[in-house]
Design a protein around this motif. Sequence first.
Motif, PDB file in Angstrom:
ATOM      1  N   ASP A  10       0.773  -1.115  -0.002  1.00  0.00           N
ATOM      2  CA  ASP A  10      -0.086   0.065  -0.164  1.00  0.00           C
ATOM      3  C   ASP A  10       0.818   1.303  -0.035  1.00  0.00           C
ATOM      4  O   ASP A  10       1.723   1.441   0.815  1.00  0.00           O
ATOM      5  CB  ASP A  10      -1.124   0.093   1.238  1.00  0.00           C
ATOM      6  CG  ASP A  10      -2.146  -1.255   1.112  1.00  0.00           C
ATOM      7  OD1 ASP A  10      -2.998  -0.759   0.507  1.00  0.00           O
ATOM      8  OD2 ASP A  10      -1.896  -2.168   1.416  1.00  0.00           O
ATOM      9  N   ARG A  11       0.506   2.135  -0.934  1.00  0.00           N
ATOM     10  CA  ARG A  11       1.224   3.415  -1.007  1.00  0.00           C
ATOM     11  C   ARG A  11       2.591   3.265  -1.415  1.00  0.00           C
ATOM     12  O   ARG A  11       3.491   4.022  -1.496  1.00  0.00           O
ATOM     13  CB  ARG A  11       1.167   4.467   0.131  1.00  0.00           C
ATOM     14  CG  ARG A  11      -0.321   4.764   0.241  1.00  0.00           C
ATOM     15  CD  ARG A  11      -0.399   5.712   1.667  1.00  0.00           C
ATOM     16  NE  ARG A  11      -1.886   5.919   1.692  1.00  0.00           N
ATOM     17  CZ  ARG A  11      -2.483   7.069   1.906  1.00  0.00           C
ATOM     18  NH1 ARG A  11      -1.636   8.105   1.940  1.00  0.00           N
ATOM     19  NH2 ARG A  11      -3.846   7.313   2.222  1.00  0.00           N
ATOM     20  N   THR A  12       3.170   1.908  -1.831  1.00  0.00           N
ATOM     21  CA  THR A  12       4.358   1.861  -2.463  1.00  0.00           C
ATOM     22  C   THR A  12       4.291   1.067  -3.774  1.00  0.00           C
ATOM     23  O   THR A  12       4.417   1.730  -5.029  1.00  0.00           O
ATOM     24  CB  THR A  12       5.070   0.962  -1.620  1.00  0.00           C
ATOM     25  OG1 THR A  12       5.383   1.514  -0.310  1.00  0.00           O
ATOM     26  CG2 THR A  12       6.588   0.362  -2.211  1.00  0.00           C
ATOM     27  N   GLN A 178      -0.689   6.240   9.024  1.00  0.00           N
ATOM     28  CA  GLN A 178      -0.532   6.035   7.529  1.00  0.00           C
ATOM     29  C   GLN A 178      -1.795   6.331   7.059  1.00  0.00           C
ATOM     30  O   GLN A 178      -2.743   5.497   7.230  1.00  0.00           O
ATOM     31  CB  GLN A 178      -0.151   4.581   7.027  1.00  0.00           C
ATOM     32  CG  GLN A 178       1.058   4.083   7.700  1.00  0.00           C
ATOM     33  CD  GLN A 178       1.521   2.594   7.315  1.00  0.00           C
ATOM     34  OE1 GLN A 178       1.169   2.068   6.325  1.00  0.00           O
ATOM     35  NE2 GLN A 178       2.147   2.072   8.197  1.00  0.00           N
ATOM     36  N   ASP A 212       7.237   2.871   2.172  1.00  0.00           N
ATOM     37  CA  ASP A 212       6.830   4.367   2.175  1.00  0.00           C
ATOM     38  C   ASP A 212       6.612   4.747   3.783  1.00  0.00           C
ATOM     39  O   ASP A 212       6.728   5.716   4.133  1.00  0.00           O
ATOM     40  CB  ASP A 212       5.460   4.644   1.513  1.00  0.00           C
ATOM     41  CG  ASP A 212       4.300   4.030   2.246  1.00  0.00           C
ATOM     42  OD1 ASP A 212       4.234   2.904   2.066  1.00  0.00           O
ATOM     43  OD2 ASP A 212       3.364   4.681   2.734  1.00  0.00           O
ATOM     44  N   ASP A 216       8.279   0.223   7.334  1.00  0.00           N
ATOM     45  CA  ASP A 216       9.018  -0.376   6.280  1.00  0.00           C
ATOM     46  C   ASP A 216      10.616   0.120   6.589  1.00  0.00           C
ATOM     47  O   ASP A 216      11.506  -0.233   5.767  1.00  0.00           O
ATOM     48  CB  ASP A 216       8.422   0.281   5.107  1.00  0.00           C
ATOM     49  CG  ASP A 216       7.284   0.072   4.639  1.00  0.00           C
ATOM     50  OD1 ASP A 216       6.902  -1.263   4.802  1.00  0.00           O
ATOM     51  OD2 ASP A 216       6.539   0.891   4.424  1.00  0.00           O
TER      52      ASP A 216
END
Length: 269
Positions: A10-12, A178, A212, A216
């Motif tokens: 997600d979002r990467t 996030q 992100d 991570d």
Amino acid sequence: MTVLVASDLDRTLIYSTAALGLTMPDLRAPRLLCVEVYESRPLSFLTERAARLLTDLGDAALFVPVTTRTRKQYQRVNLPGPQPTYAICANGGHLLVDGVSDPGWNARVTARLAAECAPLEEVREHLARTADPSWVRKLRVAEDLFVYLVVERELLPDGWVKELASWAGERGWTVSLQGRKIYAVPAPLTKSAAVREVVRRSGAEPVLAAGDSLLDADLLLAADRGWRPGHGELADTGWSAPSVTALPERGVLAGERILREFLRAARRR
Ligand SMILES: [Mg+2]
């Protein structure tokens, strides 16, 4: 030697409509592929070019999705390319091998958490007590391993997350913000530990990684090379590391760039 590509989702690599960041003129917007439907609604996307790159990456490297999503949330993501042999869910709590969670790995992780940090129930109770119903939409326990809140970001009081992070830190837990989600995760529950286990089992190396968020950071640091997008928690806090490239792209185009970098590095081997 096979290159191991361990990437956050997600979002990467994949993006909800709120995270797409389509700031270009409409006529230049990329064509998108929907890879997740939830309650009959399209939820996550990547660009068509990213879809092709991900398919190629499946041939060029051992691609391992590494996500904080629960197994159920992960299983509804329909990524292009072959089904990954290994996938990491619940921030490292579940190691899926051909789609099935390895019980030995999960048992090792839960034993470690019981020994090293405050119990889940204590953290859940604290969240239930201190988070205000005026801005909390949901409080969820994920896989009996960690907790997250879904919040109205505009109404979230300044400093609340910081205060929570300090309370949690004293108890061996990490906090990550996030989008609309605030995660509280036991510090030893990491993506990097599960990736190390995949390296041990597969013999694949070197490890390339992307992500992100704060969850991570350990994954990026453990990899031989990493990339992070121009958006997200790591970018917002100016996080950097010598082996990690900070990309300028934001939103769904960052996902495409990350896959291009993975593929280029994998093919150079
Ligand atoms: Mg992410």
